[in-house]
Design a protein around this motif. Structure first.
Motif, PDB file in Angstrom:
ATOM      1  N   LEU A 102      38.914  42.710  44.936  1.00  0.00           N
ATOM      2  CA  LEU A 102      37.844  43.663  45.249  1.00  0.00           C
ATOM      3  C   LEU A 102      38.424  44.992  45.709  1.00  0.00           C
ATOM      4  O   LEU A 102      37.963  46.056  45.313  1.00  0.00           O
ATOM      5  CB  LEU A 102      36.907  43.078  46.309  1.00  0.00           C
ATOM      6  N   ASP A 103      39.447  44.935  46.539  1.00  0.00           N
ATOM      7  CA  ASP A 103      40.051  46.176  47.031  1.00  0.00           C
ATOM      8  C   ASP A 103      40.807  46.928  45.950  1.00  0.00           C
ATOM      9  O   ASP A 103      40.746  48.155  45.898  1.00  0.00           O
ATOM     10  CB  ASP A 103      40.979  45.894  48.211  1.00  0.00           C
ATOM     11  N   ASP A 104      41.522  46.212  45.097  1.00  0.00           N
ATOM     12  CA  ASP A 104      42.227  46.913  44.019  1.00  0.00           C
ATOM     13  C   ASP A 104      41.210  47.667  43.154  1.00  0.00           C
ATOM     14  O   ASP A 104      41.441  48.810  42.757  1.00  0.00           O
ATOM     15  CB  ASP A 104      43.058  45.932  43.176  1.00  0.00           C
ATOM     16  N   ALA A 105      40.074  47.038  42.883  1.00  0.00           N
ATOM     17  CA  ALA A 105      39.046  47.700  42.067  1.00  0.00           C
ATOM     18  C   ALA A 105      38.430  48.876  42.831  1.00  0.00           C
ATOM     19  O   ALA A 105      38.296  49.982  42.301  1.00  0.00           O
ATOM     20  CB  ALA A 105      37.961  46.703  41.673  1.00  0.00           C
ATOM     21  N   GLU A 106      38.082  48.637  44.078  1.00  0.00           N
ATOM     22  CA  GLU A 106      37.438  49.663  44.904  1.00  0.00           C
ATOM     23  C   GLU A 106      38.344  50.891  45.067  1.00  0.00           C
ATOM     24  O   GLU A 106      37.885  52.012  45.116  1.00  0.00           O
ATOM     25  CB  GLU A 106      37.132  49.046  46.275  1.00  0.00           C
ATOM     26  N   GLN A 107      39.647  50.668  45.140  1.00  0.00           N
ATOM     27  CA  GLN A 107      40.585  51.772  45.331  1.00  0.00           C
ATOM     28  C   GLN A 107      41.088  52.350  44.009  1.00  0.00           C
ATOM     29  O   GLN A 107      41.953  53.218  44.008  1.00  0.00           O
ATOM     30  CB  GLN A 107      41.774  51.315  46.185  1.00  0.00           C
ATOM     31  N   GLY A 108      40.556  51.854  42.903  1.00  0.00           N
ATOM     32  CA  GLY A 108      40.943  52.397  41.593  1.00  0.00           C
ATOM     33  C   GLY A 108      42.413  52.194  41.264  1.00  0.00           C
ATOM     34  O   GLY A 108      43.044  53.038  40.624  1.00  0.00           O
ATOM     35  N   ILE A 109      42.959  51.054  41.695  1.00  0.00           N
ATOM     36  CA  ILE A 109      44.382  50.752  41.431  1.00  0.00           C
ATOM     37  C   ILE A 109      44.567  50.481  39.927  1.00  0.00           C
ATOM     38  O   ILE A 109      43.893  49.619  39.357  1.00  0.00           O
ATOM     39  CB  ILE A 109      44.829  49.521  42.262  1.00  0.00           C
ATOM     40  N   THR A 110      45.461  51.235  39.303  1.00  0.00           N
ATOM     41  CA  THR A 110      45.723  51.042  37.871  1.00  0.00           C
ATOM     42  C   THR A 110      46.937  50.149  37.652  1.00  0.00           C
ATOM     43  O   THR A 110      47.040  49.488  36.627  1.00  0.00           O
ATOM     44  CB  THR A 110      45.997  52.380  37.168  1.00  0.00           C
ATOM     45  N   HIS A 111      47.867  50.148  38.612  1.00  0.00           N
ATOM     46  CA  HIS A 111      49.094  49.353  38.488  1.00  0.00           C
ATOM     47  C   HIS A 111      49.362  48.624  39.797  1.00  0.00           C
ATOM     48  O   HIS A 111      49.457  49.265  40.840  1.00  0.00           O
ATOM     49  CB  HIS A 111      50.291  50.258  38.168  1.00  0.00           C
TER      50      HIS A 111
END
Ligand code: GLU
Ligand code: ZN
Length: 289
Positions: free
Chosen positions: A210-219
């Motif tokens: 959820l956090d990777d998505a929320e923070q727009g993590i691409t890698h």
């Protein structure tokens, strides 16, 4: 696509050489790509997380010469996000309440009719499914209860049983590859994993996606010890309608005996090296960067 990565430590102990390697690598990859480097504090486990460890993380990373975007995200500030995702999975009938303690699970998993030794999988001991049978699908989601993902139901819920993710830096030439796998394999490889704990909302697997998505993590740049867990993360991303980032699983830093460094390995804590007069460039050299 801008390159956006993060270092996501849990403030439950000192940063050691392995963490330093992971953070420096992610940071350098972001800088080389003209992208962003974020720091995220994974502190949903309020009992084990301590403010002094969090302060030490900031201090050690700055000392290493790293800089990151602010404000820094702290998972404990976003429990509502995890809660909403749990509501959604509960409404889809993919979660059930588990009242077992460790001993119950061990006993059930190693029952003679099950064939001896308890099986270990991607997420530790594979849950024998005891509580799945007592699940009441019509009941409202209880709070303060451990919730497990019904892996079989989750796999059945996907419209395509084949999952995949892009991995960079794999193999001797560091090539990029497409890792495909069968979601159904997760039933035996991981089983019904915990997505929310009795004592806190969420779990590592749930909050990280959820956090990777929320923070727009691409890698996502992290240790190869999490390579198998990535399959769970891809499954959760698919169930929750979230994008799958590119993954880079790096080698692990080992001690002189070739053993993996552990959190409590204070001898290799960055703070210990600092106190001994070791410099940030020495740390880079020690981890081969
Ligand atoms: N908090 C996790 C750890 O320290 C983060 C792992 C990850 O990067 O996904 O192991
Ligand atoms: Zn149970």
């Amino acid at each position: 696509m801008t390159f956006r990565t993060r270092f996501a430590p849990s403030p439950t102990g000192p940063l050691h050489l392995g963490h330093a390697f992971s953070a420096i690598l992610a940071h350098d990859m972001a800088r080389a790509a003209g992208g962003d480097f974020l720091l995220r504090i994974e502190d949903i486990d309020r009992d084990r997380s301590k403010p002094e460890w969090e302060a030490q993380i900031h201090d050690d990373l700055a000392w290493l010469g790293l800089s990151w975007e602010t404000p820094v995200r702290r998972q404990s500030d976003h429990l509502a996000l995890y809660d909403r995702a749990l509501d959604r999975l509960w409404a889809q009938g993919l979660l059930y309440v588990c009242t077992c303690n460790r001993r119950d699970i061990r006993a059930a998993a190693s029952a003679p009719q099950e064939g001896g030794d308890p099986a270990f999988g991607i997420d530790g001991l594979i849950y024998p499914g005891t509580c799945r049978a007592h699940h009441d699908p019509g009941a409202p989601r209880p709070h303060g209860a451990a919730l497990r993902l019904d892996m079989g139901a989750a796999v059945g819920h996907l419209n395509a049983p084949s999952l995949n993710f892009i991995e960079t830096g794999r193999g001797p030439l560091g090539e990029t590859g497409d890792i495909a796998f069968d979601a159904g394999d997760l039933v035996t490889l991981a089983g019904d994993i915990v997505l929310s704990r009795r004592d806190f909302t969420g779990s590592y697997h749930l909050s990280v996606v959820l956090d990777d998505a929320e923070q727009g993590i691409t890698h996502v740049v992290r240790g190869e010890d999490l390579f198998d867990a990535t399959r769970l993360h891809v499954l959760l991303q698919r169930l929750l309608g979230l994008p799958t980032p590119v993954y880079h699983h790096h080698r692990l830093i080992r001690d002189d005996q070739g053993k993996r460094l552990a959190k409590r390995d204070d001898a290799r804590a960055i703070a210990t090296y600092r106190a001994e007069g070791v410099g940030p460039q020495d740390i880079r050299a020690m981890v081969g960067l």
